[in-house]
Write a protein that holds these residues in place. Structure first.
Motif, PDB file in Angstrom:
ATOM      1  N   PRO A 183     -29.448  15.676  -5.278  1.00 57.99           N
ATOM      2  CA  PRO A 183     -28.440  14.804  -4.664  1.00 57.99           C
ATOM      3  C   PRO A 183     -27.323  14.443  -5.650  1.00 57.99           C
ATOM      4  O   PRO A 183     -27.573  13.922  -6.742  1.00 57.99           O
ATOM      5  CB  PRO A 183     -29.247  13.558  -4.272  1.00 57.99           C
ATOM      6  N   GLY A 184     -26.110  14.747  -5.275  1.00 57.96           N
ATOM      7  CA  GLY A 184     -24.953  14.377  -6.079  1.00 57.96           C
ATOM      8  C   GLY A 184     -24.626  15.302  -7.223  1.00 57.96           C
ATOM      9  O   GLY A 184     -23.618  15.103  -7.914  1.00 57.96           O
TER      10      GLY A 184
ATOM     11  N   THR B  37     -19.597   6.703  -1.658  1.00 58.82           N
ATOM     12  CA  THR B  37     -20.045   7.936  -0.992  1.00 58.82           C
ATOM     13  C   THR B  37     -21.308   8.500  -1.632  1.00 58.82           C
ATOM     14  O   THR B  37     -21.583   9.695  -1.535  1.00 58.82           O
ATOM     15  CB  THR B  37     -18.920   8.979  -1.032  1.00 58.82           C
TER      16      THR B  37
ATOM     17  N   PRO C  92     -24.888   9.885  -2.208  1.00 61.22           N
ATOM     18  CA  PRO C  92     -25.796  10.544  -1.269  1.00 61.22           C
ATOM     19  C   PRO C  92     -27.202   9.956  -1.334  1.00 61.22           C
ATOM     20  O   PRO C  92     -27.673   9.566  -2.410  1.00 61.22           O
ATOM     21  CB  PRO C  92     -25.796  11.995  -1.760  1.00 61.22           C
TER      22      PRO C  92
END
Length: 407
Positions: free
Chosen positions: A31-32, A68, A70
């Motif tokens: 993630p990310g 934003t 995740p």
């Protein structure tokens, strides 16, 4: 290879502790993680066993759903720990060293790093200059609210404590060196705090309290801390600050009652983009309020230090402009008063060694000032909730039970 647990962001308002991968010397997808960083080899890195890893107000912005970030992102950028393994290119840091990890990830090789601007390293985040552990849009480096974490460019980034036993005696204070103490200090330095200064600090959260302690360390005569939360204002008063409750109206009137004039020499924004209004608008979000107030109450020719976080993407903002980081700032006022502004990540390495010495030699009690409170890693969700509710505490996670041993 030991197991590993870490704190993950699972969506707005929700964090959970999960089993996570033990660090390796290659940056994996997750993630990310920026695609250009996937597979990046890290022979210059060290694996750290976390002794203390803090919950930060910047983490709260993500957990509130105001970025934003995740779901699944492992959180945490305030890390203090013991080196347990080093890559083949690490020359000076050794296993067993007790170290502070600056929240900025920096390569030490680019132009900005060589100029001391480690908050905007050009080589660690393919999206833009600057990076941090466990943070949105920062390249995807795994966060440090975990039992074990990988630190790249270890020889450059890590601050080794000179005496391990002595450091453990002051570990809660030293745990503040990874972020909030240097960040608060940077806010004061860039605002021009000097001996005899009068200082207005917006925000009595941990960074604001760290800025207040820093202002005294720099010789300020009067430090005024403003907030809406009486418990946090009480914490500021506990070490000699004057306070302003902005829910009661215009800060200028309260400043005048304290100083005999409605202006200060220096201003520090320790709130950032989730600022609320003053007086009757105290319950409403007004993201430009703090910056406009600082320009109003800081004398002509003064400076504003702005360590409070501002973002380019805020899906929860009150209006379309603020969702892109566009705020209704009275820049003409600042221009007319010849103010200077300093923004951006604090370059932690510019200050952490000197602040370490101030701690070790009893020149400052930063853990007491911010009310540092250790809790087990498994209690991270509770810590996030209580911090979000306004607790006047700096929660310090204890992933490996080493803080309780130190106590």
């Amino acid at each position: 290879m030991p197991g590993n647990k870490g704190v993950k962001y699972e969506g707005p308002g929700k964090v959970e502790v999960h089993d996570i991968d033990y660090p390796e010397f290659t940056l994996k997808d997750g993630p990310g993680v920026h695609p250009a960083n996937v597979g990046r080899k890290l022979p210059h890195a060290a694996i750290i066993k976390s002794v203390a890893t803090n919950i930060c107000g910047s983490d709260q912005h993500m957990v509130r759903g105001r970025t934003t970030a995740p779901p699944g992102l492992v959180l945490g950028h305030e890390i203090t720990g013991e080196v347990v393994e080093t890559g083949p290119d690490v020359e000076f840091i050794k296993n067993g060293d007790l170290v502070s990890v600056p929240f900025n990830i920096a390569c030490g090789r680019c132009r900005n790093c060589k100029e001391g601007k480690t908050g905007i390293c050009e080589n660690v985040n393919p999206d833009r200059p600057g990076s941090a552990y466990g943070y949105v849009d920062m390249g995807g480096w795994v966060g440090g609210q975990a039992q074990y974490v990988l630190v790249p460019y270890a020889d450059w980034n890590l601050l080794k404590f000179p005496d391990k036993d002595r450091a453990m005696e002051k570990i809660l204070d030293l745990a503040m060196l990874s972020d909030i103490f240097p960040t608060g200090f940077h806010g004061c330095v860039t605002a021009g705090v000097k001996p005899g200064s009068t200082v207005y600090i917006a925000g009595a959260g941990p960074v604001g309290l760290a800025a207040a302690a820093s202002a005294f360390l720099l010789g300020a005569a009067v430090v005024i801390v403003a907030d809406l939360n009486e418990q946090r204002l009480g914490q500021a008063r506990s070490f000699g600050c004057e306070t302003v409750d902005v829910s009661k109206g215009d800060p200028k009137d309260q400043i005048e009652q304290i100083l005999g004039e409605p202006e200060v020499d220096c201003g520090v924004d320790a709130v950032g983009f989730e600022a609320r209004g003053h007086g009757r608008e105290a319950e409403k979000e007004r993201p430009a309020t703090v910056l406009n107030t600082l320009m109003d109450v800081t004398r002509a020719g003064g400076a504003l230090g702005i360590p409070g976080l501002y973002v380019t993407g805020d899906p929860g903002a009150a209006d379309e402009a603020a969702k892109q980081g566009s705020l209704s700032i009275r820049f003409g006022l600042g221009w007319a008063k010849s103010h200077s502004f300093a923004t951006g990540q604090c370059p932690v390495m510019r200050y952490n060694r000197q602040l370490m010495q101030a701690i070790l030699h009893d020149r400052v009690q930063i853990a007491k000032a911010v009310n540092a409170t250790p809790i087990p890693l498994d209690d991270a969700p509770r810590g996030y909730h209580e911090f979000d509710e306004g607790a006047a505490r700096k929660y310090v996670l204890d992933p490996n039970g080493m803080l309780s041993t130190a106590a």
